[in-house]
Design an enzyme around this catalytic site. Structure first.
Site, PDB file in Angstrom:
ATOM      1  N   ASP A  69      -4.063   0.673  -9.738  1.00 43.35           N
ATOM      2  CA  ASP A  69      -5.511   0.597 -10.056  1.00 43.35           C
ATOM      3  C   ASP A  69      -6.019   0.287 -11.343  1.00 43.35           C
ATOM      4  OD1 ASP A  69      -5.249   1.029  -7.301  1.00 43.35           O
ATOM      5  OD2 ASP A  69      -6.431   3.255  -7.395  1.00 43.35           O
ATOM      6  N   SER A 107     -13.104   2.540  -7.850  1.00 42.71           N
ATOM      7  CA  SER A 107     -14.480   2.811  -8.625  1.00 42.71           C
ATOM      8  C   SER A 107     -14.165   3.761  -9.861  1.00 42.71           C
ATOM      9  CB  SER A 107     -15.528   3.363  -7.848  1.00 42.71           C
ATOM     10  OG  SER A 107     -15.304   4.709  -7.335  1.00 42.71           O
ATOM     11  N   GLU A 111       0.891  -1.176   0.099  1.00 45.25           N
ATOM     12  CA  GLU A 111      -0.059  -0.075  -0.160  1.00 45.25           C
ATOM     13  C   GLU A 111       0.978   1.223   0.062  1.00 45.25           C
ATOM     14  OE1 GLU A 111      -2.934   0.429  -1.172  1.00 45.25           O
ATOM     15  OE2 GLU A 111      -3.734  -1.372   0.451  1.00 45.25           O
ATOM     16  N   HIS A 112       0.471   2.248  -0.948  1.00 46.25           N
ATOM     17  CA  HIS A 112       1.102   3.433  -1.002  1.00 46.25           C
ATOM     18  C   HIS A 112       2.649   3.299  -1.397  1.00 46.25           C
ATOM     19  CE1 HIS A 112      -1.575   6.387   0.365  1.00 46.25           C
ATOM     20  NE2 HIS A 112      -2.264   5.489   1.210  1.00 46.25           N
ATOM     21  N   ASP A 160       3.028   2.121  -5.168  1.00 49.15           N
ATOM     22  CA  ASP A 160       3.212   2.222  -6.476  1.00 49.15           C
ATOM     23  C   ASP A 160       3.951   3.367  -6.999  1.00 49.15           C
ATOM     24  OD1 ASP A 160       0.858   3.870  -5.821  1.00 49.15           O
ATOM     25  OD2 ASP A 160      -0.506   3.146  -7.270  1.00 49.15           O
ATOM     26  N   GLY A 172     -12.320   3.115  -1.681  1.00 54.27           N
ATOM     27  CA  GLY A 172     -10.862   2.410  -1.681  1.00 54.27           C
ATOM     28  C   GLY A 172     -11.061   1.301  -2.525  1.00 54.27           C
ATOM     29  N   TYR A 191      -2.869  12.591   0.506  1.00 51.75           N
ATOM     30  CA  TYR A 191      -2.075  11.654  -0.518  1.00 51.75           C
ATOM     31  C   TYR A 191      -1.129  12.272  -1.047  1.00 51.75           C
ATOM     32  CZ  TYR A 191      -1.938   8.173  -4.185  1.00 51.75           C
ATOM     33  OH  TYR A 191      -1.584   7.094  -5.391  1.00 51.75           O
TER      34      TYR A 191
HETATM   35  C1  GAF Z   1      -5.090   4.829  -4.261  1.00 53.83           C
HETATM   36  C2  GAF Z   1      -4.143   5.522  -5.396  1.00 53.83           C
HETATM   37  F1  GAF Z   1      -5.067   5.575  -6.861  1.00 53.83           F
HETATM   38  C3  GAF Z   1      -3.288   4.217  -5.984  1.00 53.83           C
HETATM   39  O1  GAF Z   1      -2.317   4.616  -7.203  1.00 53.83           O
HETATM   40  C4  GAF Z   1      -2.328   3.904  -5.023  1.00 53.83           C
HETATM   41  O2  GAF Z   1      -1.413   4.724  -4.628  1.00 53.83           O
HETATM   42  C5  GAF Z   1      -3.345   3.507  -3.463  1.00 53.83           C
HETATM   43  O3  GAF Z   1      -4.194   4.802  -3.242  1.00 53.83           O
HETATM   44  C6  GAF Z   1      -2.476   3.473  -2.244  1.00 53.83           C
HETATM   45  O4  GAF Z   1      -1.782   2.207  -2.370  1.00 53.83           O
HETATM   46  O5  GAF Z   1      -5.843   4.121  -4.531  1.00 53.83           O
END
Ligand code: GAF
Length: 412
Positions: free
Chosen positions: A199, A154, A37-38, A40, A151, A249
Site C-alpha cells: 500500500d 486510507s 492479494e495477501h 506482499d 480496503g 490478518y
Molecule cells: C492490507 C495490507 F496493509 C497490505 O499490506 C496487504 O497485505 C493487503 O492487506 C492484502 O493484500 O491492505
C-alpha cells in the site's frame, strides 16, 4: 472532484481554520489492488494501482495567535513566550473528518497517542526524526477523499501524505523505497498493524495510466501500461467492515510462515504447487489451503500482468474471478457481502460488459474491483447496486478510477 479542485477546496478549508493561504499543499493517493492479494508479506508479486482519491494536507508555519496581544504581568509574557516556543515545535493537524486535532511535539521523542488517527502521522514524524529530519512547527489541515476502512488504503495515503509534507517543508527528499518502508514501519509500530509493503509503495510510486507490478522480495517495480479507453476498473464498496479482520490478518501471516517453514523455505515465494502437494501430510489442512492460495495467486498475478500488457481483457477477468474463489475458499478472507457483489458481477457477465471481479484489499468487508467495458459502466453500476440491495438489504457505493499518479507536492 479532480486533484486541482480538491487542492483548491483544501486550501479554502485551511484558510477557514487558520487564516491566510497555505504555503504547502501535498497529496497522496489510496489504491486498489487489481490482483496479488495477501501476497506482499509472502515476498511475491502484487499488481496495484493508485486511485483518484487522496489524502491532502495544506500547511504553513504556525501563525502565533494572530492579533497583537496586551500583557498585564510578567507571568503572562512568560506564558505567551512558552506557548510560542511550543508552537514553533508542534505539528498541529486538524482533520476535516475528526473532532479532535492532533498535536505532535517535535522537540521530544514521539510516542503513540490514545487519539488513534494521529498515530499514522506520528509514526511518520518519528521515522523522519530517526533520520535527523525535523519539520518543526506547522499548522496543518488534513482532508481525505479515500473512503475510510474500506480496503483502499486510507491509512497508507495518510502516512505517505505526511511524509511528502515533511519532504516539502524540509527540502529533504528521501529515496522512494526508503520512504515507503518508513511509512510501513509507522503503521507497524504506531498503529500496531503488521501490514506488508504494497500500500505504501503504490501510494509513493503510482503512475497515471499504469499499474505497478511490484516484486515484494527485491522491491523492484515495473510499470504495466493500462491506457486502453475501452476498459476501466469499477470499485464497489460493500460498506461493511467485519471486526475480526485485524486479528485474522496476523493469523494468516503466521500460517504462511508456518507453511514456508515446513517446506524448508524462507517464504512461500519460492514454493511450488508440487512441493506443497508432496508435503500435504505434514501440515494442518488450513495451513495447506493458505499456502495453496499464495502459490496460485503469485502465478495469477504474473499472468495478469502479461495479459494486461497484451490487452487480453477476457484472460485478465478470468484470473480475477479465480483470485476471488481462492481468497474465499482457501484463504477465507472474503465475506457474504463481497461474495454477493462478485456473484452479481459474474451474472452480468461478458455480454453485459463485465470481464472479471474480485474482492480487493485485506478482506472481511471493504471493496470489490471489477474489470469492465467502459461503455457499459452506467448499466453495470445500476445492476450491481440493485442486485446488492436485493441480496443484502444494503447500499453499495460504486465508483470508477483511472490509474492515478503517486504522492505529489501541489504547492511549495
Ligand atoms: C492490507 C495490507 F496493509 C497490505 O499490506 C496487504 O497485505 C493487503 O492487506 C492484502 O493484500 O491492505
Amino acid at each position: 472532484m479532480n486533484l486541482p479542485e480538491l487542492s483548491a477546496h483544501v486550501a479554502r478549508e485551511f484558510e477557514k481554520a487558520f487564516g491566510g493561504s497555505p504555503r504547502w499543499i501535498v497529496a497522496a493517493p489510496g489504491r486498489v489492488n487489481v490482483i496479488g492479494e495477501h501476497i506482499d508479506y509472502n515476498d511475491g508479486f502484487v499488481l496495484p494501482m493508485a486511485i483518484e482519491y487522496y489524502a491532502v494536507m495544506a500547511a504553513d508555519r504556525p501563525s502565533g495567535g494572530g492579533a497583537t496581544q496586551q500583557f498585564h504581568s510578567t507571568a503572562e509574557v512568560v506564558r505567551a513566550v512558552l506557548r510560542l516556543k511550543l508552537n514553533e515545535a508542534t505539528l498541529h493537524i486538524r482533520s476535516t473528518a475528526e473532532s479532535e486535532a492532533a498535536d505532535i511535539d517535535t522537540s521530544k521523542p514521539i510516542t503513540t497517542s490514545p487519539l488513534k488517527w494521529s498515530n499514522y502521522p506520528r509514526g511518520v514524524v518519528a521515522g523522519f526524526a530517526a533520520r535527523g529530519i525535523n519539520p518543526g512547527g506547522l499548522d496543518v489541515l488534513l482532508h481525505s477523499t479515500v473512503p475510510l476502512g474500506s480496503g483502499l488504503s486510507s491509512s497508507a495515503a495518510l502516512e505517505v501524505c505526511t511524509a511528502t509534507l515533511i519532504e516539502a517543508v524540509t527540502g529533504k527528499k528521501i529515496d522512494p523505497v526508503e520512504k515507503a518502508v518508513l511509512c510501513q514501519k509507522a503503521e507497524h509500530e504506531f498503529a500496531g498493524v503488521p501490514c506488508g509493503i504494497m500500500d505504501q509503495f503504490i501510494s509513493v510510486m503510482g503512475r497515471e495510466n499504469h499499474l505497478l507490478l511490484l516484486d515484494c522480495r527485491s522491491r523492484k517495480t515495473e510499470l504495466v501500461p493500462m491506457r486502453d479507453p475501452s476498459v476501466g476498473l469499477l470499485i464497489a464498496n460493500t460498506n461493511v467492515k467485519h471486526e475480526l479482520g485485524s486479528g485474522q490478518y496476523a493469523r494468516r501471516r503466521a500460517q504462511c510462515e508456518a507453511a514456508a517453514k515446513i517446506l524448508g523455505l524462507p517464504s512461500l515465494r519460492d514454493a511450488s504447487a508440487a512441493a506443497l502437494e508432496k508435503n500435504k501430510g505434514n501440515m494442518d489442512g488450513e495451513v495447506f489451503r493458505r499456502a495453496r492460495h499464495v502459490i496460485g495467486e503469485i502465478d495469477r498475478t504474473v499472468q495478469a500482468a502479461e495479459a494486461i500488457r497484451a490487452s487480453n481483457w477476457p484472460k485478465t477477468g478470468e484470473l480475477m474471478y479465480a483470485s476471488h474463489r481462492s481468497l474465499r475458499d482457501d484463504y477465507e478472507v472474503s465475506c457474504a457481502e463481497l461474495d454477493a457483489l462478485v456473484e452479481i458481477a459474474e451474472s452480468i457477465g461478458l455480454s453485459g460488459g463485465v470481464y472479471g471481479c474480485r474482492m480487493t484489499g485485506g478482506g472481511f468487508g471493504g471493496c470489490t474491483v471489477a474489470l469492465v467495458k467502459s461503455d457499459s459502466v452506467a448499466a453495470i453500476t445500476n445492476k450491481l447496486a440493485a442486485g446488492y440491495k436485493e441480496k443484502t438489504g444494503l447500499d453499495a457505493t460504486i465508483f470508477g478510477s483511472r490509474p492515478a499518479a503517486g504522492a505529489t507536492v501541489i504547492k511549495g
